[in-house]
Every structure is written in structure tokens, then in C-alpha cells.
Design an enzyme around this catalytic site. Structure first.
Site, mmCIF file in Angstrom:
data_model
loop_
_atom_site.group_PDB
_atom_site.id
_atom_site.type_symbol
_atom_site.label_atom_id
_atom_site.label_comp_id
_atom_site.label_asym_id
_atom_site.label_seq_id
_atom_site.Cartn_x
_atom_site.Cartn_y
_atom_site.Cartn_z
ATOM 1 N N CYS A 1 -5.774 13.182 12.323
ATOM 2 C CA CYS A 1 -6.316 11.911 11.871
ATOM 3 C C CYS A 1 -6.327 10.961 13.035
ATOM 4 C CB CYS A 1 -5.509 11.340 10.717
ATOM 5 S SG CYS A 1 -4.003 10.561 11.239
ATOM 6 N N ARG B 1 -8.704 -0.543 3.986
ATOM 7 C CA ARG B 1 -7.766 0.476 3.508
ATOM 8 C C ARG B 1 -6.391 -0.129 3.205
ATOM 9 N NH1 ARG B 1 -6.342 4.249 7.435
ATOM 10 N NH2 ARG B 1 -4.898 4.757 5.771
ATOM 11 N N LYS C 1 0.836 -1.210 0.000
ATOM 12 C CA LYS C 1 0.000 0.000 0.000
ATOM 13 C C LYS C 1 0.869 1.257 0.000
ATOM 14 C CE LYS C 1 -1.964 1.729 4.004
ATOM 15 N NZ LYS C 1 -1.537 3.123 4.132
ATOM 16 N N ASN C 2 1.895 1.259 0.846
ATOM 17 C CA ASN C 2 2.675 2.491 0.988
ATOM 18 C C ASN C 2 3.615 2.755 -0.187
ATOM 19 O OD1 ASN C 2 1.300 2.914 3.307
ATOM 20 N ND2 ASN C 2 3.006 2.462 4.702
ATOM 21 N N ASP D 1 3.818 0.589 12.005
ATOM 22 C CA ASP D 1 2.620 -0.064 11.471
ATOM 23 C C ASP D 1 2.516 -1.537 11.880
ATOM 24 O OD1 ASP D 1 1.969 2.283 10.284
ATOM 25 O OD2 ASP D 1 2.431 1.672 8.233
ATOM 26 N N ARG E 1 -1.444 15.014 12.143
ATOM 27 C CA ARG E 1 -0.558 14.524 11.080
ATOM 28 C C ARG E 1 -0.178 15.702 10.194
ATOM 29 N NH1 ARG E 1 -1.686 8.467 9.092
ATOM 30 N NH2 ARG E 1 0.309 8.073 8.074
HETATM 31 C C1 UD1 Z 1 3.975 6.774 6.175
HETATM 32 C C2 UD1 Z 1 3.091 5.568 5.964
HETATM 33 C C3 UD1 Z 1 2.501 5.092 7.275
HETATM 34 C C4 UD1 Z 1 3.618 4.845 8.288
HETATM 35 C C5 UD1 Z 1 4.520 6.067 8.405
HETATM 36 C C6 UD1 Z 1 5.727 5.839 9.296
HETATM 37 C C7 UD1 Z 1 2.278 5.926 3.726
HETATM 38 C C8 UD1 Z 1 1.133 6.186 2.827
HETATM 39 N N1 UD1 Z 1 2.043 5.919 5.042
HETATM 40 O O1 UD1 Z 1 3.129 7.803 6.702
HETATM 41 O O2 UD1 Z 1 1.784 3.879 7.043
HETATM 42 O O3 UD1 Z 1 3.038 4.597 9.546
HETATM 43 O O4 UD1 Z 1 5.016 6.441 7.101
HETATM 44 O O5 UD1 Z 1 6.484 4.786 8.807
HETATM 45 O O6 UD1 Z 1 3.387 5.675 3.274
HETATM 46 N N2 UD1 Z 1 5.542 14.581 10.564
HETATM 47 C C9 UD1 Z 1 5.571 15.934 10.847
HETATM 48 N N3 UD1 Z 1 5.525 16.821 9.803
HETATM 49 C C10 UD1 Z 1 5.470 16.413 8.511
HETATM 50 C C11 UD1 Z 1 5.452 15.027 8.225
HETATM 51 C C12 UD1 Z 1 5.482 14.131 9.271
HETATM 52 O O7 UD1 Z 1 5.619 16.327 12.022
HETATM 53 O O8 UD1 Z 1 5.439 17.267 7.607
HETATM 54 C C13 UD1 Z 1 5.550 13.591 11.687
HETATM 55 C C14 UD1 Z 1 4.251 12.793 11.744
HETATM 56 O O9 UD1 Z 1 3.247 13.482 12.455
HETATM 57 C C15 UD1 Z 1 4.683 11.529 12.428
HETATM 58 C C16 UD1 Z 1 6.123 11.339 11.917
HETATM 59 O O10 UD1 Z 1 6.545 12.613 11.429
HETATM 60 O O11 UD1 Z 1 4.708 11.710 13.822
HETATM 61 C C17 UD1 Z 1 6.238 10.289 10.832
HETATM 62 O O12 UD1 Z 1 5.483 10.677 9.721
HETATM 63 P P1 UD1 Z 1 5.848 10.260 8.233
HETATM 64 O O13 UD1 Z 1 7.140 9.497 8.190
HETATM 65 O O14 UD1 Z 1 5.724 11.453 7.385
HETATM 66 O O15 UD1 Z 1 4.665 9.248 7.924
HETATM 67 P P2 UD1 Z 1 3.660 9.308 6.709
HETATM 68 O O16 UD1 Z 1 4.386 9.595 5.445
HETATM 69 O O17 UD1 Z 1 2.497 10.157 7.082
#
Ligand code: UD1
Length: 417
Positions: free
Chosen positions: A116, A398, A22-23, A306, A121
Site C-alpha cells: 500500500c 478517508r 477512524k481507527n 499517523d 503491509r
Molecule cells: C493501524 C492504524 C494505522 C496506524 C497503525 C500504527 C487502523 C485501521 N490503522 O494500522 O492508522 O498507522 O495502526 O499505529 O487502525 N506488520 C507486519 N505484519 C502484520 C501486521 C503488521 O509486519 O501482520 C507491520 C506493518 O507492516 C507495520 C507495523 O507492523 O510496519 C505496524 O502495523 P500495525 O500496528 O499492524 O498497523 P495497522 O493495524 O495496519
């Protein structure tokens, strides 16, 4: 979505194919916005998040077609740069479209993904990178508008946290920017490498994906591409968790063992036996699990957040106490109240869960609070004595193509009702 009925304690045996990730597929679908011709995405899992991404593409003007697990996308008609609020709400990861729409259209507008189920997020890191590449950003009334006056221009970018989504958005914006972009402290997850491989087969120049320093040399345009999605390491981890809790002997086919080293190592410590080839893993579990040393979720190659919920379910019937520390998301433990309905003894404080293994779980009626929380409840139901009903299963859809079918093929007593 229908509820899931499970009669627990049946051992799992046999083999199961692991679906595409998925990711990986979500950012790759977004990446097709940048492509010049028809793209074929093979091993595409059929998930509601994929459907939501397809709806966004179609709204932007692309034509999409499924044939089995091949998703074909013709992006040539894309002529819009706005993702409407209703489509944004269907899937949080829709912010992944920002970099690609900006690269193609020179502007992009989305409503802010906001909070979320896993806690706030934010996309501040995504926005900061896109600004650095030359986008003007206006945030107003929950909407984010980006505009590029003189084209995106490659820069050196340091991410303050190796965010998966921010790394992907930065790559997407950089592939057709002028000049070279260097992303430091980039996320190293296998899905980043998969996105880079897709983009490279469409003509992008990307070096170092999978490491913490990624170099993107902008090209004028991308062509078409055919790409096979990597196996879903979290789905593989979920099936390992299922068999670890029920006992049995299963083979996971179409999986990359190198992507789940941190997971295998913990389940080994808990007492499971593993053997592997380059693309398959056999897992045996024939005695009560043992508690493991403190688990901390980390970015790749650390233990993935995850895979945490299903692991906690498995450890809830292990002998002894395990401490689990969630370092990535603030609000990950919402399913634990549901897990307690099965008789699990898990206490949480802030980001720490203390799991005191009990001998048996008993069947319960429960609700999925989110996707991976749903996987934890499935594991608990399969291990519990008696019948369980799992509600709000749309969360499971999902991320799992058909986990009910897969587990029932392995001998689990599970069906939709
Ligand atoms: C992706 C995965 C999700 C997985 C996560 C961590 C997808 C579609 N989803 O989510 O399944 O759980 O990686 O491996 O690939 N953060 C900020 N600011 C930002 C971006 C992130 O503060 O601009 C924080 C988030 O709130 C969170 C942490 O960084 O606490 C990790 O987020 P991130 O690595 O960005 O995860 P996703 O890309 O949302």
C-alpha cells in the site's frame, strides 16, 4: 473529489468538535459481524473508509443505516464469508474482517491486501494468530482462505510485534472461540480498548485491553450493542498542528487529553501553550515554533506514526533543526517531496527526516500521496504565504469527516474548488 484551495497565514481561533476515531470505528464495524442483534454505533465519523466497510457488511448480508452520526447495523442476515477483490481494494483495513467472519461463519476468504502507499503491509501476524486459534490457512494467487474444522479454540499467543490490526483480529476471533485466549505483547492503543468495550457491551468477556496482556474468555454468542466511538486522537493532533503553524487560540471539544500526551508534550516543547479539562483542550500559539529534540514514532503511548506528517510540516517553519525517526512504516515520507514545493527544507534518508526550519513557506500546487501526507500538506498550505491548491483530496476524506469546514469555521481561508 474536488481540489482544496487555501490562502495561508490566517490565524485560527474558536472551537471545534473532534470527530469519532477512524481507527476505532473500522474494527468495531467489523466486530458487528459477530453480533446477534442490531448494533448502534454512535459518534460514527462519515468517512470514505466507513462507507467501504459498510459496503463489505452489506455484501456479506447485513443491513446498514445512517442517521446523522449513528450507524445502525443489523447483522442477522449475514450468510457470506468472501470479501471480493474490488471491496478489498477500496480499503486496506478490510483484513480486519477476517477474525470476525471466521468467528461467525467458520471460514473466511479475502484477497491479500498486499502493498500500500505506506510500503508493504503484510498480515502475517494476523494469519499466524488465527492459525494458532485453529484455522487452516491456504494462500493462493493473492487470496487468503481460512477454514475452521472443529471450531476456534482459545490459546496463548505471543505477537512478535504489537500490531494494532493483528491484536484486533485475534480478539475478534477469540471472543466466540472455545476456552481462553491470552494475547501477549498486544497493542495498547486506545482504539483496542474501544473495540473491547464495544464487544463487552455485546456480552464478550475481555480483560486487560489497553495493556500488553489481554485475556479473552470465549462466550457462545454475542448479542446486540450500542456504543459511542472515542474521539479521534489523530484528528486532534492535526488541528493542534494547524494552529501551531498559523498562530491563534483554539479549543478542541470532545477530545481525550490522556490519549495525546506524547503529542501535547512535543508541541509544548515547540512553544505552544495548552490547558485542558477532562474532554477539551485549549491550544495557543503566538510566536514562531522552536525545533524539538529527536522525535521517534513508536507504538502507544509513544508518539504515533499517523501524527508525524503534520508535525513535520509544523516543524518545517520552526527555528532550528529537528531529527525525526519513523519506526513503524517504511514508506511514510512520500509527501515530503510535495512539502518541498512549499519551500520546506527537509532531507530524508531511509527512515530519518532532517527538518531544517525555514522562516516562511510559500503557496504551492501539490498532490496528497496518502491520508496523513494529505494532512501535512494542509498544514503547510495554511502556514504558507499566498495561495495553495491541494489535489487528490480523496485521500483526506478517508480519515477526516470535513476538515475544510472545520478549519474554515476557525477562520482559515480554505474551500473546495
Ligand atoms: C493501524 C492504524 C494505522 C496506524 C497503525 C500504527 C487502523 C485501521 N490503522 O494500522 O492508522 O498507522 O495502526 O499505529 O487502525 N506488520 C507486519 N505484519 C502484520 C501486521 C503488521 O509486519 O501482520 C507491520 C506493518 O507492516 C507495520 C507495523 O507492523 O510496519 C505496524 O502495523 P500495525 O500496528 O499492524 O498497523 P495497522 O493495524 O495496519
Amino acid at each position: 473529489m474536488p481540489d482544496i484551495l487555501v490562502e495561508g497565514t490566517y490565524k485560527l481561533n474558536g472551537s471545534v468538535k473532534v470527530q469519532g476515531a477512524k481507527n476505532s470505528v473500522l474494527p468495531i464495524i467489523a466486530a458487528t459481524v459477530l453480533c446477534g442483534g442490531v448494533c448502534h454505533i454512535e459518534n460514527c465519523p462519515k468517512l470514505s473508509d466507513v462507507d467501504a466497510s459498510v459496503k463489505i457488511l452489506e455484501h456479506l448480508g447485513a443491513k446498514c443505516h445512517f442517521s446523522g452520526n449513528i450507524l445502525s447495523i443489523d447483522p442477522s442476515g449475514i450468510n457470506d464469508y468472501v470479501i471480493p477483490d474490488n471491496l478489498m481494494r477500496e480499503m486496506r483495513s478490510s483484513s480486519l474482517f477476517l477474525g470476525a467472519i471466521l468467528g461467525r461463519m467458520g471460514k473466511a476468504r479475502i484477497s491479500s491486501p498486499g502493498g500500500c502507499e505506506l510500503g508493504p503491509r503484510p498480515i502475517d501476524l494476523h494469519i499466524k494468530s488465527l492459525k494458532c486459534l485453529g484455522a487452516d490457512v491456504i494462500e493462493h494467487n493473492g487470496c487468503v482462505s481460512l477454514d475452521v474444522q472443529n471450531g476456534l479454540i482459545g490459546k496463548e499467543i505471543h505477537l512478535s510485534f504489537p500490531s494494532v490490526g493483528a491484536t484486533e483480529n485475534t480478539i475478534l476471533a477469540a471472543v466466540t472461540a472455545k476456552g481462553v485466549t491470552i494475547i501477549d505483547n498486544a497493542a495498547k492503543e486506545p482504539e483496542i480498548e474501544d473495540l473491547a468495550d464495544f464487544l463487552k457491551s455485546a456480552g464478550a468477556k475481555i480483560y486487560g485491553a489497553g495493556n500488553d496482556r489481554i485475556i479473552v474468555e470465549g462466550v457462545k454468542r454475542l448479542s446486540s450493542a450500542t456504543h459511542k466511538i472515542i474521539p479521534d486522537r489523530i484528528v486532534a493532533a492535526t488541528y493542534i498542528s494547524c494552529v501551531s503553524s498559523t498562530g491563534g487560540d483554539i479549543e478542541l471539544k470532545d477530545v481525550n487529553p490522556a490519549h495525546i500526551r506524547s503529542i501535547i508534550s512535543l508541541y509544548k516543547e515547540a512553544g505552544c501553550e495548552f490547558s485542558e479539562t477532562t474532554d477539551s483542550i485549549r491550544v495557543k500559539s503566538n510566536r514562531r515554533l522552536k525545533s524539538v529534540s529527536t522525535v521517534r514514532t513508536l507504538t502507544y503511548p509513544g508518539f504515533p506514526t499517523d501524527a508525524g506528517p503534520a508535525l513535520i510540516s509544523s516543524l518545517s517553519i520552526a527555528k532550528g533543526t529537528t531529527i525525526f525517526v519513523e519506526n513503524i512504516f517504511q514508506n511514510r515520507f512520500r509527501y515530503i517531496d510535495e512539502l518541498k514545493r512549499f519551500g520546506a527544507n527537509v532531507q530524508t534518508e531511509d527512515r530519518v527526516a532532517i527538518i531544517k526550519g525555514v522562516k516562511n513557506l510559500s503557496g504551492a500546487v501539490c498532490e496528497c500521496p496518502d491520508l496523513r501526507g494529505g494532512s501535512a500538506l494542509l498544514v503547510a498550505a495554511l502556514a504558507a504565504r499566498g495561495n495553495s491548491v491541494i489535489k487528490k483530496t480523496e485521500h483526506i476524506k478517508r480519515g477526516y469527516e470535513d476538515i475544510v469546514f472545520d478549519i474554515s469555521n476557525l477562520g482559515g481561508h480554505i474551500l473546495y474548488i
